[in-house]
Design a protein around this motif. Structure first.
Motif, short mmCIF file in Angstrom:
data_model
loop_
_atom_site.label_atom_id
_atom_site.label_comp_id
_atom_site.label_asym_id
_atom_site.label_seq_id
_atom_site.Cartn_x
_atom_site.Cartn_y
_atom_site.Cartn_z
N ARG A 88 20.44 -37.12 -59.69
CA ARG A 88 21.55 -37.00 -60.64
C ARG A 88 22.40 -35.77 -60.30
O ARG A 88 21.89 -34.79 -59.77
CB ARG A 88 21.04 -36.89 -62.07
N GLN A 89 23.66 -35.82 -60.66
CA GLN A 89 24.57 -34.70 -60.40
C GLN A 89 25.46 -34.46 -61.61
O GLN A 89 25.71 -35.36 -62.41
CB GLN A 89 25.45 -34.99 -59.18
N GLY A 90 25.96 -33.22 -61.73
CA GLY A 90 26.88 -32.88 -62.80
C GLY A 90 26.24 -33.05 -64.17
O GLY A 90 25.05 -32.80 -64.37
N LEU A 91 27.03 -33.52 -65.14
CA LEU A 91 26.53 -33.68 -66.50
C LEU A 91 25.39 -34.70 -66.58
O LEU A 91 24.56 -34.63 -67.49
CB LEU A 91 27.67 -34.11 -67.43
N ALA A 92 25.36 -35.63 -65.65
CA ALA A 92 24.30 -36.64 -65.66
C ALA A 92 22.92 -36.02 -65.49
O ALA A 92 21.92 -36.62 -65.87
CB ALA A 92 24.55 -37.68 -64.58
N ALA A 93 22.87 -34.81 -64.94
CA ALA A 93 21.58 -34.14 -64.71
C ALA A 93 21.11 -33.35 -65.93
O ALA A 93 19.97 -32.90 -65.97
CB ALA A 93 21.69 -33.19 -63.51
N VAL A 94 21.99 -33.18 -66.92
CA VAL A 94 21.65 -32.37 -68.09
C VAL A 94 21.14 -33.28 -69.19
O VAL A 94 21.86 -34.18 -69.64
CB VAL A 94 22.87 -31.58 -68.60
N PRO A 95 19.89 -33.08 -69.68
CA PRO A 95 19.37 -33.94 -70.75
C PRO A 95 20.19 -33.82 -72.02
O PRO A 95 20.85 -32.79 -72.27
CB PRO A 95 17.94 -33.39 -70.97
N GLN A 96 20.14 -34.86 -72.83
CA GLN A 96 20.83 -34.86 -74.11
C GLN A 96 20.33 -33.68 -74.96
O GLN A 96 19.13 -33.45 -75.08
CB GLN A 96 20.55 -36.16 -74.87
#
Length: 355
Positions: A88-96
């Motif tokens: 994952r990269q960018g915001l997709a790598a940050v959990p909710q």
């Protein structure tokens, strides 16, 4: 250098996946490391209040505080890095729920450096000025964002539902409870939990003593600090028994640390009030979808909490205060303030699944 810049751009470019949730276990670790962070701050607050010889930034108390920051921030960064390693990269790598905490990590570090410079140039604050230092206000704001990460993670988690168990909700409760202690710390000049039983009785025993005015004021402020987080959670979930007890037990730690736990009867009254509030919740069943019960709880909570406060103070501080209008009316004022808070938090009933 060009390769490094290309690597950074690739890392920051969003890979497009929807952001996922971490497990309950991960949130619990985040919350417990936040406890380390919060306890470190309480130790530092105790030192500033009770040790007159503080003359340097580099103290064991700051070590306890900043090591907690290192632990919880490292854990948050690790959750993101695990997703990066998975592709994952960018915001997709940050959990909710973890984005605000992640952004707050470098901001807290920057305010920590500013705090070190402030102390080096201007000395160590030990009085009211400690609560208004710009570097301290920056630290407390970013710290609040970090330790409430489990709350944001749980808010819309797909597995939690509208009626979670205490175990499922515990990380969110712990995070929010310690956030409330940060607020109480920086409103210490308005904290009724720092008063001793005898001081409470004396303040409400004379109409000429300005201490009576001050006690009435700080009771209102503390009532808001205690009750508002509970009403926030209650707007989202049907709270399980024990939730308010946990929150109020955490709430007494900061004023206890600041006073050296010399006012145990007052602190005990707040913990007992937490149990009483849990009983009120079991009786009234308030929630975002039951507005009348929600309002009733908000009003009764303030009344019961501050009735217990005055009762414990009277029992251990020399008897009932001499001015009956003050000690009978103050809990009613607290109840009315609670009712207003309830109306503000929930002007109309909401679907708790969509809250």
């Amino acid at each position: 250098m060009a390769l490094a810049n290309a690597g950074i751009k690739r890392l920051l470019a969003d890979s497009g996946e929807s952001r996922g949730w971490v497990s309950l276990r991960t949130d619990l670790v985040t919350a417990l490391l936040g406890v380390w962070f919060g306890i470190g701050l309480m130790i530092d607050a105790w030192a500033h209040r009770n040790l007159a010889e503080l003359e340097t930034f580099f103290t064991p108390w700051h070590a306890a505080f900043y090591s907690g920051f290192a632990a919880v921030s490292g854990w948050i960064i690790w959750q993101v890095w695990r997703n990066v390693r998975a592709g994952r990269q960018g915001l997709a790598a940050v959990p909710q729920g973890y984005l605000a905490g992640l952004v707050a990590v470098p901001a807290f570090a920057a305010f920590g450096m500013a705090d070190m410079a402030w102390h080096t140039l201007l000395g160590i604050e030990q009085s009211l000025d400690i609560l208004f230092s710009p570097s301290h206000l920056g630290l407390i704001t970013t710290m609040l964002l970090i330790i409430t990460t489990p709350l944001r993670s749980a808010w819309n988690a797909p597995d939690i539902g509208a009626r979670p168990s205490l175990g499922r909700l515990l990380p969110a409760i712990i995070g929010l409870a310690f956030a409330a202690t940060l607020v109480s710390l920086f409103l210490s000049y308005g904290d009724a939990m720092q008063w001793g039983p005898q001081s409470v009785v004396e303040a409400f025993s004379s109409l000429q003593d300005p201490a009576g005015d001050r006690l009435a004021t700080v009771m209102v402020v503390t009532n808001v600090v205690l009750l508002a987080p509970v009403l926030l959670l209650m707007r989202r979930w049907r709270l399980p028994f024990g939730s308010v007890t946990v929150m109020y037990a955490v709430a007494v730690l900061m004023p206890g640390a600041q006073t050296g736990f010399k006012n145990v009867p007052i602190l005990l009254a707040i913990v007992v009030a937490g149990v009483a509030n849990d009983l009120l919740i079991r009786w009234l069943r308030p929630s975002g979808g039951r507005r009348q019960a929600y309002w009733a709880f908000a009003g009764l909570s303030g009344f019961v909490t501050w009735s217990l406060y005055i009762g414990f103070a009277s029992a251990t501080g020399g008897g009932l205060p001499a001015v009956p209008e003050l000690w009978t009316g103050a809990p009613i004022v607290a109840g009315l303030v609670g009712l207003v808070l309830g109306a503000l938090f929930l002007p109309n009933a909401v679907d708790t699944e969509e809250a």
